[in-house]
Structure formats: structure tokens, C-alpha cells
Motif scaffolding. Structure first.
Motif, PDB file in Angstrom:
ATOM      1  N   PRO A 260       0.803  -1.233   0.000  1.00 50.81           N
ATOM      2  CA  PRO A 260       0.000   0.000   0.000  1.00 50.81           C
ATOM      3  C   PRO A 260       0.833   1.279   0.000  1.00 50.81           C
ATOM      4  CG  PRO A 260      -0.930  -1.600   1.530  1.00 50.81           C
ATOM      5  CD  PRO A 260       0.403  -2.134   1.099  1.00 50.81           C
ATOM      6  N   MET A 261       2.076   1.222   0.502  1.00 50.47           N
ATOM      7  CA  MET A 261       2.963   2.382   0.460  1.00 50.47           C
ATOM      8  C   MET A 261       3.834   2.355  -0.790  1.00 50.47           C
ATOM      9  SD  MET A 261       4.049   5.187   1.946  1.00 50.47           S
ATOM     10  CE  MET A 261       3.703   5.129   3.701  1.00 50.47           C
ATOM     11  N   ARG A 262       4.335   1.167  -1.152  1.00 49.89           N
ATOM     12  CA  ARG A 262       5.292   1.036  -2.242  1.00 49.89           C
ATOM     13  C   ARG A 262       4.688   1.408  -3.593  1.00 49.89           C
ATOM     14  NH1 ARG A 262       5.755  -3.796  -3.504  1.00 49.89           N
ATOM     15  NH2 ARG A 262       7.489  -3.402  -4.916  1.00 49.89           N
ATOM     16  N   TRP A 263       3.550   0.842  -3.914  1.00 53.30           N
ATOM     17  CA  TRP A 263       3.002   1.012  -5.262  1.00 53.30           C
ATOM     18  C   TRP A 263       2.687   2.469  -5.587  1.00 53.30           C
ATOM     19  CZ3 TRP A 263      -0.064  -2.982  -8.430  1.00 53.30           C
ATOM     20  CH2 TRP A 263       0.645  -4.182  -8.486  1.00 53.30           C
ATOM     21  N   PRO A 264       1.976   3.209  -4.719  1.00 52.24           N
ATOM     22  CA  PRO A 264       1.733   4.620  -5.055  1.00 52.24           C
ATOM     23  C   PRO A 264       3.029   5.418  -5.218  1.00 52.24           C
ATOM     24  CG  PRO A 264       0.258   3.917  -3.304  1.00 52.24           C
ATOM     25  CD  PRO A 264       1.253   2.815  -3.493  1.00 52.24           C
ATOM     26  N   SER A 265       4.033   5.134  -4.382  1.00 54.45           N
ATOM     27  CA  SER A 265       5.311   5.849  -4.485  1.00 54.45           C
ATOM     28  C   SER A 265       6.024   5.509  -5.782  1.00 54.45           C
ATOM     29  CB  SER A 265       6.206   5.511  -3.292  1.00 54.45           C
ATOM     30  OG  SER A 265       5.618   5.927  -2.081  1.00 54.45           O
ATOM     31  N   ASN A 266       6.032   4.238  -6.156  1.00 51.84           N
ATOM     32  CA  ASN A 266       6.712   3.828  -7.382  1.00 51.84           C
ATOM     33  C   ASN A 266       6.039   4.422  -8.618  1.00 51.84           C
ATOM     34  OD1 ASN A 266       8.336   2.373  -5.684  1.00 51.84           O
ATOM     35  ND2 ASN A 266       7.628   0.351  -6.322  1.00 51.84           N
TER      36      ASN A 266
ATOM     37  N   GLU B  41      12.749 -16.403  -0.450  1.00 56.96           N
ATOM     38  CA  GLU B  41      12.949 -15.877   0.900  1.00 56.96           C
ATOM     39  C   GLU B  41      14.052 -14.829   1.008  1.00 56.96           C
ATOM     40  OE1 GLU B  41      13.643 -19.358   3.218  1.00 56.96           O
ATOM     41  OE2 GLU B  41      11.619 -20.177   2.900  1.00 56.96           O
ATOM     42  N   MET B  42      14.824 -14.600  -0.028  1.00 56.93           N
ATOM     43  CA  MET B  42      15.926 -13.656   0.060  1.00 56.93           C
ATOM     44  C   MET B  42      15.428 -12.252   0.386  1.00 56.93           C
ATOM     45  SD  MET B  42      16.871 -13.247  -4.013  1.00 56.93           S
ATOM     46  CE  MET B  42      18.033 -11.905  -3.785  1.00 56.93           C
ATOM     47  N   LYS B  43      16.226 -11.508   1.167  1.00 53.21           N
ATOM     48  CA  LYS B  43      15.862 -10.135   1.502  1.00 53.21           C
ATOM     49  C   LYS B  43      16.201  -9.214   0.345  1.00 53.21           C
ATOM     50  CE  LYS B  43      15.864  -9.931   6.536  1.00 53.21           C
ATOM     51  NZ  LYS B  43      16.412  -9.243   7.738  1.00 53.21           N
ATOM     52  N   ILE B  44      15.275  -8.316   0.071  1.00 50.05           N
ATOM     53  CA  ILE B  44      15.412  -7.354  -1.019  1.00 50.05           C
ATOM     54  C   ILE B  44      15.597  -5.972  -0.417  1.00 50.05           C
ATOM     55  CG2 ILE B  44      14.242  -6.296  -3.005  1.00 50.05           C
ATOM     56  CD1 ILE B  44      14.908  -9.193  -3.510  1.00 50.05           C
ATOM     57  N   GLY B  45      16.431  -5.134  -1.044  1.00 48.79           N
ATOM     58  CA  GLY B  45      16.508  -3.737  -0.644  1.00 48.79           C
ATOM     59  C   GLY B  45      17.869  -3.291  -0.168  1.00 48.79           C
ATOM     60  N   VAL B  46      17.879  -2.172   0.548  1.00 49.47           N
ATOM     61  CA  VAL B  46      19.088  -1.577   1.123  1.00 49.47           C
ATOM     62  C   VAL B  46      18.901  -1.564   2.640  1.00 49.47           C
ATOM     63  CG1 VAL B  46      20.502   0.513   1.238  1.00 49.47           C
ATOM     64  CG2 VAL B  46      19.427  -0.154  -0.923  1.00 49.47           C
ATOM     65  N   PRO B  47      19.852  -2.083   3.404  1.00 47.31           N
ATOM     66  CA  PRO B  47      19.643  -2.251   4.850  1.00 47.31           C
ATOM     67  C   PRO B  47      19.186  -0.986   5.570  1.00 47.31           C
ATOM     68  CG  PRO B  47      21.666  -3.349   4.172  1.00 47.31           C
ATOM     69  CD  PRO B  47      21.168  -2.603   2.973  1.00 47.31           C
ATOM     70  N   GLU B  48      19.702   0.178   5.175  1.00 48.65           N
ATOM     71  CA  GLU B  48      19.396   1.421   5.893  1.00 48.65           C
ATOM     72  C   GLU B  48      18.034   2.017   5.543  1.00 48.65           C
ATOM     73  OE1 GLU B  48      23.737   0.788   5.337  1.00 48.65           O
ATOM     74  OE2 GLU B  48      22.039   0.966   3.938  1.00 48.65           O
ATOM     75  N   PHE B  49      17.352   1.460   4.548  1.00 45.55           N
ATOM     76  CA  PHE B  49      16.120   2.091   4.065  1.00 45.55           C
ATOM     77  C   PHE B  49      14.999   1.063   3.906  1.00 45.55           C
ATOM     78  CE2 PHE B  49      19.657   4.681   2.556  1.00 45.55           C
ATOM     79  CZ  PHE B  49      19.278   5.945   2.983  1.00 45.55           C
ATOM     80  N   ARG B  50      14.675   0.385   5.002  1.00 44.43           N
ATOM     81  CA  ARG B  50      13.659  -0.665   4.938  1.00 44.43           C
ATOM     82  C   ARG B  50      12.389  -0.332   5.719  1.00 44.43           C
ATOM     83  NH1 ARG B  50      14.730  -5.323   2.821  1.00 44.43           N
ATOM     84  NH2 ARG B  50      13.241  -6.386   4.203  1.00 44.43           N
ATOM     85  N   ALA B  51      12.388   0.752   6.481  1.00 46.94           N
ATOM     86  CA  ALA B  51      11.211   1.103   7.281  1.00 46.94           C
ATOM     87  C   ALA B  51      10.070   1.557   6.370  1.00 46.94           C
ATOM     88  CB  ALA B  51      11.561   2.208   8.275  1.00 46.94           C
ATOM     89  N   PRO B  52       8.810   1.257   6.757  1.00 47.95           N
ATOM     90  CA  PRO B  52       7.667   1.678   5.920  1.00 47.95           C
ATOM     91  C   PRO B  52       7.663   3.167   5.609  1.00 47.95           C
ATOM     92  CG  PRO B  52       6.942   0.107   7.580  1.00 47.95           C
ATOM     93  CD  PRO B  52       8.383   0.413   7.892  1.00 47.95           C
TER      94      PRO B  52
ATOM     95  N   GLN C 255      10.062   5.040   5.060  1.00 47.49           N
ATOM     96  CA  GLN C 255      11.075   5.355   4.058  1.00 47.49           C
ATOM     97  C   GLN C 255      10.655   4.975   2.650  1.00 47.49           C
ATOM     98  OE1 GLN C 255      14.130   3.123   6.171  1.00 47.49           O
ATOM     99  NE2 GLN C 255      15.250   5.019   6.608  1.00 47.49           N
ATOM    100  N   GLN C 256       9.444   4.435   2.515  1.00 47.84           N
ATOM    101  CA  GLN C 256       8.920   4.086   1.195  1.00 47.84           C
ATOM    102  C   GLN C 256       7.948   5.136   0.669  1.00 47.84           C
ATOM    103  OE1 GLN C 256      10.209   1.330  -0.386  1.00 47.84           O
ATOM    104  NE2 GLN C 256      11.492   1.240   1.437  1.00 47.84           N
ATOM    105  N   SER C 257       7.740   6.216   1.414  1.00 46.23           N
ATOM    106  CA  SER C 257       6.840   7.265   0.945  1.00 46.23           C
ATOM    107  C   SER C 257       7.500   8.054  -0.186  1.00 46.23           C
ATOM    108  CB  SER C 257       6.480   8.215   2.084  1.00 46.23           C
ATOM    109  OG  SER C 257       7.588   9.033   2.423  1.00 46.23           O
TER     110      SER C 257
ATOM    111  N   LEU D 243      11.487   9.098  -0.625  1.00 47.39           N
ATOM    112  CA  LEU D 243      12.283   8.644  -1.774  1.00 47.39           C
ATOM    113  C   LEU D 243      12.911   9.814  -2.517  1.00 47.39           C
ATOM    114  CD1 LEU D 243       9.993   5.813  -3.183  1.00 47.39           C
ATOM    115  CD2 LEU D 243      12.010   5.578  -1.736  1.00 47.39           C
ATOM    116  N   LEU D 244      12.163  10.891  -2.666  1.00 45.76           N
ATOM    117  CA  LEU D 244      12.720  12.063  -3.341  1.00 45.76           C
ATOM    118  C   LEU D 244      13.876  12.670  -2.564  1.00 45.76           C
ATOM    119  CD1 LEU D 244       9.411  13.775  -4.547  1.00 45.76           C
ATOM    120  CD2 LEU D 244      11.118  12.643  -5.983  1.00 45.76           C
ATOM    121  N   LEU D 245      13.813  12.596  -1.234  1.00 44.04           N
ATOM    122  CA  LEU D 245      14.857  13.179  -0.389  1.00 44.04           C
ATOM    123  C   LEU D 245      15.969  12.200  -0.051  1.00 44.04           C
ATOM    124  CD1 LEU D 245      12.669  15.238   2.132  1.00 44.04           C
ATOM    125  CD2 LEU D 245      13.875  16.063   0.101  1.00 44.04           C
TER     126      LEU D 245
END
Length: 265
Positions: free
Chosen positions: A40-46, A238-249, A251-253, A257-259
Motif C-alpha cells: 500500500p505504500m510502495r506502489w503509489p510511491s513507485n 525468501e531472500m531479503k530485497i533492498g538496502v539495509p538502511e532504508f527498509r522502514a515503511p 522510508q517508502q513514501s 524517496l525524493l529526499l
């Protein structure tokens, strides 16, 4: 060509939108990864990121096809100064364009000040067709300028540029698809093309895996230039996707993302 330019410029987004809808539907039937609590956060941001980037490139009139037409009119570029059969010229131009995109992608990983822009793409915590839309507007602008320069230097025919751009945007959706291919088919396709399983490794949370499999359409550049990786540490489901420092919900707004490039690497 002037009369065809508006039509050709509309072809890519039309095909892109149709393929996006198709892949999003197919993903629901044959997914690799089943859980996506942050959708619900990822798709609108993407979707918002690709809309902003597209609007900026259109407003600035950054067009590879226009660059190709200009180079031809000025007699500028490699393929405007060599005589070769049309099919050979088109095939070479297409291969060189694909190599240029591979090198551009690898450069965004290896040059420190470029990585924060590209990191926005990698900070997606899941991997599906919308990840192929998720690029910071700053990266899209740099990429458009780079591709225009390559087109002019090569003097690539505009029809080849159009076909390549359609293929590039289509493969960006296909290679990011949360789609399960039969293992035998995946292995066969990988000898020539980038597959979702191959590219998913590139989105691993582990940086050594992220810094591999840079190809966009063809997998041969990774094999020839030593960046090919056949498998990730964990299995694809099962592999983790992403960047370790930017996984909080939060941080997906879209604003986050712009900042995000303001944060140090």
C-alpha cells in the motif's frame, strides 16, 4: 520523419502501459514471492516516481529519437560515416546501445556520488513489476542526457533507437516481475537474456550481490565483463530485497524517496 515523430514518441508509453497491466495481472497467478505487507505504500510511491520523471523529461524535451534525427540531419556520428548493409548496421547499433546502458548502470553503482540517486531504485523492499518504475527523477534526467549523447555519437538510426527504447522499457518491467519461470526455461534464457531470477539477485540486500548482474536486456555483457552471478545466498522466495538502511515503511513514501539521495552512502 518529422510527421512520424509524435507517433513514435507515443508508441513507447502506450506499449509500456499495456505491458505493465499485463505483467501485474500475471504476477498474481505465478508469483515467486508471496508476502508484500508494504505494497500500500510502495506502489503509489513507485507510480508517482515514474510520473514525475516522465513529466520532467517531456518538459525538457529530452528525446533519444529527436537526437537521432538531429545527428542524421547533421551527418554526425559513427553510422552516418560508414557504409554497411542496413541489417548489419542496425544490429551493431542495437548492440552498442545495450552495451552503453550496461556501462551506465554499472557506473551508477561504482561512482560514489551517483550511487545515492540509483539507491532509490534499490531501496524497494520487495521486487515486482512496479520496481521497474522506481527511479529517482535525478537519475532519469542523467540517464536521458547520457542516452542522447550515445545516440548522437553513434549516429544510430532513429528506427533502431525507437526499437531499442521500446525493448529497454519493456524489459525493465519483465526483469523486475515477481514471476516464477520453470528452472529449465530460466537457465536457457539466461544464456542470452536477463531473466527475473537473474535480476532479482541484483536487488539482494547484500552489496556484493547488488554489485552484479547489471544487464538490462542482454546477459552477455555480465558474462563477458565479469559481473555475472548465477545465484544468491538465499533462495529466491525468501531472500531479503533492498538496502539495509532504508527498509522502514516510512522510508517508502514518495517524499522520503525524493529526499533519500541527501543521506550519505
Amino acid at each position: 520523419m518529422d510527421a512520424l515523430t509524435p507517433i513514435s514518441e507515443l508508441l513507447r508509453p502506450t506499449l509500456f502501459c499495456g505491458l505493465l497491466i499485463l505483467i501485474a495481472a500475471v504476477e498474481r497467478s505465478w508469483p515467486v514471492r508471496l508476502s508484500d505487507p508494504q505494497r500500500p505504500m510502495r506502489w503509489p510511491s513507485n507510480f508517482a516516481l515514474v510520473a514525475i520523471g516522465t513529466a520532467l523529461t517531456m518538459a525538457l524535451q529530452l528525446s533519444q529519437i529527436a537526437a537521432s534525427v538531429w545527428a542524421e540531419a547533421q551527418g554526425f556520428g559513427l553510422f552516418n560515416h560508414i557504409q554497411a548493409p542496413v541489417m548489419i548496421e542496425c544490429a551493431l547499433a542495437w548492440l552498442l546501445l545495450d552495451l552503453a546502458i550496461y556501462l551506465q548502470h554499472r557506473t551508477f553503482h561504482e561512482i560514489r556520488w551517483l550511487w545515492p540517486l540509483h539507491r532509490v531504485h534499490h531501496s524497494d523492499v520487495e521486487f515486482d513489476v512496479t520496481t521497474g518504475l522506481r527511479f529517482h527523477p535525478g537519475e532519469l534526467l542523467l540517464s536521458q542526457v547520457f542516452k542522447m549523447c550515445v545516440v548522437v555519437i553513434l549516429g544510430a538510426p532513429w528506427m533502431v533507437v525507437l526499437a531499442f527504447e521500446v525493448g529497454l522499457s519493456s524489459f525493465a518491467l519483465l526483469t523486475h516481475a515477481n514471476l516464477r519461470l520453470p528452472p529449465r526455461l530460466d537457465r536457457a534464457l539466461r544464456w542470452m537474456f536477463v531473466t527475473p531470477d537473474m535480476h532479482r539477485i541484483h536487488h539482494s540486500i547484500h552489496r556484493d550481490e547488488t554489485d552484479s548482474n547489471y544487464g538490462n536486456l542482454l546477459s552477455i555483457w555480465d558474462r563477458l565483463l565479469g559481473s555475472y552471478r548465477a545465484a544468491a545466498r538465499e533462495n529466491q522466495r525468501e531472500m531479503k530485497i533492498g538496502v539495509p538502511e532504508f527498509r522502514a515503511p516510512a522510508q517508502q513514501s514518495l517524499i522520503a524517496l525524493l529526499l533519500q539521495p541527501r543521506h550519505p552512502s
